[in-house]
Write an enzyme that holds these catalytic residues in place. Structure first.
Site, mmCIF file in Angstrom:
data_model
loop_
_atom_site.group_PDB
_atom_site.id
_atom_site.type_symbol
_atom_site.label_atom_id
_atom_site.label_comp_id
_atom_site.label_asym_id
_atom_site.label_seq_id
_atom_site.Cartn_x
_atom_site.Cartn_y
_atom_site.Cartn_z
ATOM 1 N N LYS A 39 11.202 26.512 16.930
ATOM 2 C CA LYS A 39 10.402 26.468 15.692
ATOM 3 C C LYS A 39 10.834 27.535 14.694
ATOM 4 O O LYS A 39 10.680 27.356 13.480
ATOM 5 C CB LYS A 39 8.912 26.615 16.028
ATOM 6 C CG LYS A 39 8.407 25.641 17.104
ATOM 7 C CD LYS A 39 8.641 24.195 16.740
ATOM 8 C CE LYS A 39 8.603 23.296 17.949
ATOM 9 N NZ LYS A 39 8.998 21.912 17.669
ATOM 10 N N LYS A 74 2.635 32.481 16.996
ATOM 11 C CA LYS A 74 3.098 31.211 17.550
ATOM 12 C C LYS A 74 4.368 31.412 18.380
ATOM 13 O O LYS A 74 5.221 32.217 18.005
ATOM 14 C CB LYS A 74 3.415 30.217 16.434
ATOM 15 C CG LYS A 74 2.223 29.728 15.628
ATOM 16 C CD LYS A 74 2.673 28.676 14.612
ATOM 17 C CE LYS A 74 1.484 27.997 13.963
ATOM 18 N NZ LYS A 74 1.920 26.921 13.042
ATOM 19 N N GLY A 107 0.808 22.665 19.529
ATOM 20 C CA GLY A 107 -0.378 23.475 19.766
ATOM 21 C C GLY A 107 -0.288 24.416 20.949
ATOM 22 O O GLY A 107 -1.196 25.206 21.171
ATOM 23 N N GLU A 127 2.302 33.581 11.317
ATOM 24 C CA GLU A 127 1.962 32.838 10.098
ATOM 25 C C GLU A 127 0.544 33.171 9.669
ATOM 26 O O GLU A 127 -0.314 33.435 10.511
ATOM 27 C CB GLU A 127 2.014 31.316 10.351
ATOM 28 C CG GLU A 127 3.407 30.741 10.394
ATOM 29 C CD GLU A 127 3.410 29.236 10.633
ATOM 30 O OE1 GLU A 127 2.327 28.650 10.832
ATOM 31 O OE2 GLU A 127 4.501 28.660 10.631
ATOM 32 N N HIS A 160 -5.144 18.491 20.022
ATOM 33 C CA HIS A 160 -3.751 18.183 19.697
ATOM 34 C C HIS A 160 -3.335 16.770 20.103
ATOM 35 O O HIS A 160 -2.149 16.449 20.128
ATOM 36 C CB HIS A 160 -2.793 19.235 20.272
ATOM 37 C CG HIS A 160 -3.159 20.626 19.821
ATOM 38 N ND1 HIS A 160 -3.049 21.017 18.513
ATOM 39 C CD2 HIS A 160 -3.671 21.685 20.486
ATOM 40 C CE1 HIS A 160 -3.477 22.268 18.387
ATOM 41 N NE2 HIS A 160 -3.867 22.686 19.573
ATOM 42 N N GLU A 175 6.512 17.864 9.646
ATOM 43 C CA GLU A 175 5.067 18.104 9.682
ATOM 44 C C GLU A 175 4.692 19.202 8.697
ATOM 45 O O GLU A 175 5.318 20.265 8.692
ATOM 46 C CB GLU A 175 4.623 18.580 11.068
ATOM 47 C CG GLU A 175 4.777 17.570 12.164
ATOM 48 C CD GLU A 175 4.114 18.042 13.463
ATOM 49 O OE1 GLU A 175 4.208 17.298 14.432
ATOM 50 O OE2 GLU A 175 3.528 19.150 13.493
ATOM 51 N N ASN A 200 9.812 16.922 13.947
ATOM 52 C CA ASN A 200 9.982 16.127 15.165
ATOM 53 C C ASN A 200 11.219 15.253 15.017
ATOM 54 O O ASN A 200 11.401 14.588 14.004
ATOM 55 C CB ASN A 200 8.759 15.252 15.414
ATOM 56 C CG ASN A 200 7.509 16.101 15.550
ATOM 57 O OD1 ASN A 200 7.532 17.132 16.202
ATOM 58 N ND2 ASN A 200 6.443 15.694 14.903
ATOM 59 N N ARG A 204 12.161 12.638 16.791
ATOM 60 C CA ARG A 204 12.011 11.388 17.550
ATOM 61 C C ARG A 204 11.264 10.363 16.706
ATOM 62 O O ARG A 204 10.676 10.692 15.669
ATOM 63 C CB ARG A 204 11.173 11.660 18.801
ATOM 64 C CG ARG A 204 9.788 12.165 18.428
ATOM 65 C CD ARG A 204 8.818 12.276 19.580
ATOM 66 N NE ARG A 204 7.477 12.532 19.101
ATOM 67 C CZ ARG A 204 6.998 13.725 18.798
ATOM 68 N NH1 ARG A 204 7.745 14.801 18.938
ATOM 69 N NH2 ARG A 204 5.764 13.851 18.351
ATOM 70 N N VAL A 208 4.686 8.124 17.774
ATOM 71 C CA VAL A 208 3.677 7.138 18.190
ATOM 72 C C VAL A 208 3.150 6.373 16.977
ATOM 73 O O VAL A 208 3.013 5.148 17.002
ATOM 74 C CB VAL A 208 2.506 7.836 18.922
ATOM 75 C CG1 VAL A 208 1.417 6.830 19.279
ATOM 76 C CG2 VAL A 208 2.985 8.581 20.159
#
Ligand code: MV4
Length: 448
Positions: free
Chosen positions: A119, A161, A168, A203, A238, A278, A292, A294, A297
């Site tokens: 990240k 983070k 999450g 952050e 999440h 995101e 992401n 990929r 969903v």
């Protein structure tokens, strides 16, 4: 250079394995299903042209078993592997091994998967490329003292983070300086235990954001287009429950502006295939948090609004074809909403696997159900509890909600508990109907 694909191995199960199979079948591409011993009679195995058993029920021994999956591809003569979502979809090592065996990975390059899995590296790249970020540390924190300095500059509350986190995991809030040392220590300890990497960053904590993400596709010829945003704020622990395209709070101008920013960034990055950026959105401002690498969903809401088959596009891109359209060809028509229906108790969220005595999917104009369920199927206890995605599309958001209520009332899943009753309650709620919610709304709704 074109890499023709005539047979695809689908390294996944459930509704997403079916989703990939359907796109391949329509393209004249044969499919190979892989499955665990618990999934011998699963729908993805029944529909595929061929199937290979790759191990026992536990995912680590089957759907995460890289040697078994590669062997299945080589034995059946598949030229390409589609990873779906979850499992090996964001495993850079897997993507590398697929390519090392002369196969095509239907997804981004291993280097881009690896970059976005870190990240801190993802934020560094986006900062450099002019994408707006949440204020905070420039990269990893070297010490507690540095964390104190950055937090004082950023102003409390702040979040610590984990670099290897996401979704999450490994996140700690410090509301005041008194809480910083504890947040720093706990975040690092948890990150080390969960990911084997204790790198953390800081952050500003946004207290009431919406979660808005942008879908992009990029080909191997330098073309990048976006397909607008999805609002995924309706989540609990999440886990997303409801997603919409577009977001109830964005204007067309907001979407176009963010679209320009993200497509320019990914063009400069040399990214390819599907990706999702995101953002947190609060007080009219976007801040990138993660990317992401990929298919997601919730991709169907984008497909309904844009009239595109994202899986077909992924396969075309992987075979070396150019996109064949530009941003101005992408139109956004109407509004789409997806409900994730899981095999869980609608009040306690306790898992509820077992035999489905009756499954009846709703239908009619603007209704889509992506599901691997059938009457008589036993939902195994070993995997994710998602059993169906109900997706509705209509000209306006109000009409989409009316269609959603109608479709939810038609849908029947007997024999197991599902979240269908919860979705019916959400669809009736005045806040939901007004589009008035943040990432915290659903937790409170479930509690009352
Ligand atoms: C945040 C945040 C508030 N401020 N970052 C949670 C998962 C991971 N993707 C990022 N997450 C968050 N990052 C800052 N600076 C709040 C969350 C967050 C969240 C984000 C998206 C969707 C649901 C969420 C639920 C709780 C917290």
């Amino acid at each position: 250079m074109l890499r023709p694909i005539t047979k695809v191995l689908i390294a996944n199960r459930g509704e997403i394995a079916l989703r990939v199979h359907r796109a391949c079948r329509e393209m004249g591409i044969r499919t190979v299903a892989v499955h665990s011993t618990a999934d011998s009679s699963a729908m993805h195995v029944r529909l595929a042209d061929e199937s290979v058993c790759i191990g026992p029920p536990a995912a680590r021994d089957s759907y995460l078993n890289i040697p078994s999956i590669l062997s299945a591809a080589l034995i059946t003569g598949a030229e390409a592997i589609h990873p779906g979502y979850g499992f090996l979809s964001e495993n850079a090592r897997f993507a590398e091994m697929v390519e090392a065996h002369g196969l095509t990975f239907i997804g981004p390059s291993p280097d881009h998967i690896r970059m976005m899995g870190d990240k801190i590296a993802a934020k560094d790249a986006m900062r450099r490329l002019g994408v707006p970020l949440v204020p905070g540390s420039d990269g990893a924190l070297g010490s507690l003292e540095e964390a104190r300095e950055v937090a004082a500059r950023t102003r409390y509350p702040v979040l610590i983070k984990a670099a290897a986190g996401g979704g999450g995991r490994g996140m700690k809030v410090a509301r005041t300086e008194d809480e910083l040392e504890e947040a720093w220590r706990v975040a690092r300890t948890e990150a080390k235990a969960a990911f084997g990497d204790d790198s953390v960053y800081l952050e500003k904590y946004l207290d009431r954001p919406r979660h808005i993400e942008m879908q992009i596709l990029a080909d191997n010829h330098g073309h990048v287009v976006h397909f607008g945003e999805r609002d995924c704020s309706l989540q609990r622990r999440h886990q997303k429950l409801v997603e919409e395209a577009g977001s109830p709070v964005l204007t067309r101008a907001d979407r176009d502006a963010l679209g320009v920013t993200v497509t320019n960034a990914l063009k400069q990055l040399g990214y390819r295939n599907a990706g999702t950026l995101e953002f947190l959105w609060q007080d009219g401002q976007f801040a990138f948090i993660e990317m992401n690498t990929r298919l997601q969903v919730e991709h169907p809401v984008t497909e309904m609004v844009c009239g595109v088959d994202l899986v077909r596009e992924q396969v075309r891109i992987a075979s070396g074809e150019p996109l064949g359209y530009t941003q101005s060809d992408i139109e956004f028509r109407g509004h789409a909403i997806e409900c994730r229906i899981t095999a869980e108790d609608p009040d306690t969220f306790a898992p509820s696997p077992g035999r489905v005595t009756m499954f009846h999917a709703p239908g009619g104009l603007g209704v889509r159900v992506d599901s691997a369920l059938y009457s008589g199927y036993a939902v195994p206890p070993h995997y994710d509890s998602l059993v169906a995605k109900l997706v509705v599309h209509a000209a306006t958001r109000a009409e989409a909600i009316a269609r959603l209520e109608r479709a939810l009332d038609e849908m029947v899943v007997d024999g197991i508990r599902t979240t269908l009753p919860l979705h019916r309650r959400i669809a009736r709620d005045p806040d939901f109907r007004a589009g008035d919610y943040t990432i915290h709304w659903l937790e409170r709704f479930v509690a009352r």
